[in-house]
Design a protein around this motif. Structure first.
Motif, PDB file in Angstrom:
ATOM      1  N   SER A   1      13.044 -13.319  -6.804  1.00 28.73           N
ATOM      2  CA  SER A   1      11.916 -14.291  -6.831  1.00 28.73           C
ATOM      3  C   SER A   1      11.329 -14.531  -5.316  1.00 28.73           C
ATOM      4  O   SER A   1      10.107 -14.679  -5.252  1.00 28.73           O
ATOM      5  N   PHE A   2      12.089 -14.521  -4.207  1.00 32.69           N
ATOM      6  CA  PHE A   2      11.661 -14.522  -2.823  1.00 32.69           C
ATOM      7  C   PHE A   2      10.636 -13.194  -2.579  1.00 32.69           C
ATOM      8  O   PHE A   2       9.716 -13.420  -2.108  1.00 32.69           O
TER       9      PHE A   2
ATOM     10  N   VAL B   1       8.969 -11.517  -4.944  1.00 32.87           N
ATOM     11  CA  VAL B   1       7.639 -11.730  -5.751  1.00 32.87           C
ATOM     12  C   VAL B   1       6.657 -12.678  -5.207  1.00 32.87           C
ATOM     13  O   VAL B   1       5.551 -12.524  -4.822  1.00 32.87           O
ATOM     14  N   THR B   2       7.470 -13.926  -4.651  1.00 32.41           N
ATOM     15  CA  THR B   2       6.511 -14.859  -3.799  1.00 32.41           C
ATOM     16  C   THR B   2       5.910 -14.111  -2.507  1.00 32.41           C
ATOM     17  O   THR B   2       4.866 -14.477  -2.211  1.00 32.41           O
ATOM     18  N   PHE B   3       6.665 -13.526  -1.905  1.00 32.02           N
ATOM     19  CA  PHE B   3       6.169 -12.912  -0.747  1.00 32.02           C
ATOM     20  C   PHE B   3       5.040 -11.979  -0.856  1.00 32.02           C
ATOM     21  O   PHE B   3       4.057 -11.812  -0.144  1.00 32.02           O
TER      22      PHE B   3
ATOM     23  N   VAL C   1       3.004 -11.698  -3.421  1.00 27.66           N
ATOM     24  CA  VAL C   1       1.830 -12.769  -3.940  1.00 27.66           C
ATOM     25  C   VAL C   1       1.070 -13.177  -2.688  1.00 27.66           C
ATOM     26  O   VAL C   1      -0.038 -13.314  -2.495  1.00 27.66           O
ATOM     27  N   GLN C   2       1.997 -13.970  -1.928  1.00 28.33           N
ATOM     28  CA  GLN C   2       1.222 -14.433  -0.647  1.00 28.33           C
ATOM     29  C   GLN C   2       0.647 -13.612   0.059  1.00 28.33           C
ATOM     30  O   GLN C   2      -0.297 -13.804   0.718  1.00 28.33           O
ATOM     31  N   LYS C   3       1.244 -12.479   0.410  1.00 28.67           N
ATOM     32  CA  LYS C   3       0.727 -11.540   1.207  1.00 28.67           C
ATOM     33  C   LYS C   3      -0.752 -10.918   0.649  1.00 28.67           C
ATOM     34  O   LYS C   3      -1.670 -10.725   1.160  1.00 28.67           O
TER      35      LYS C   3
END
Length: 55
Positions: A23-24, A26-28, A30-32
């Motif tokens: 989860s972390f 994927v979040t990283f 997408v944010q990048k």
């Protein structure tokens, strides 16, 4: 053979930590991606504004 409570807890902990890690990640990612897209848009807008001022 039935699993022991300790091994059940270890498997649960491993699975939970794996889920949180993914989860972390994927979040990283997408944010990048979103940040790079925003930077490209801002760069294009700045270039267009500079070209517009030269006229």
């Amino acid at each position: 053979m039935e699993p022991t409570p300790a091994s059940s807890f270890a498997r649960f902990s491993f699975g939970f930590l794996l889920l949180i890690s993914i989860s972390f990640g994927v979040t990283f990612a997408v944010q990048k991606y979103a940040t790079s897209q925003d930077a490209a848009r801002q760069q294009a807008a700045a270039a267009a504004a500079m070209l517009e001022q030269e006229k």
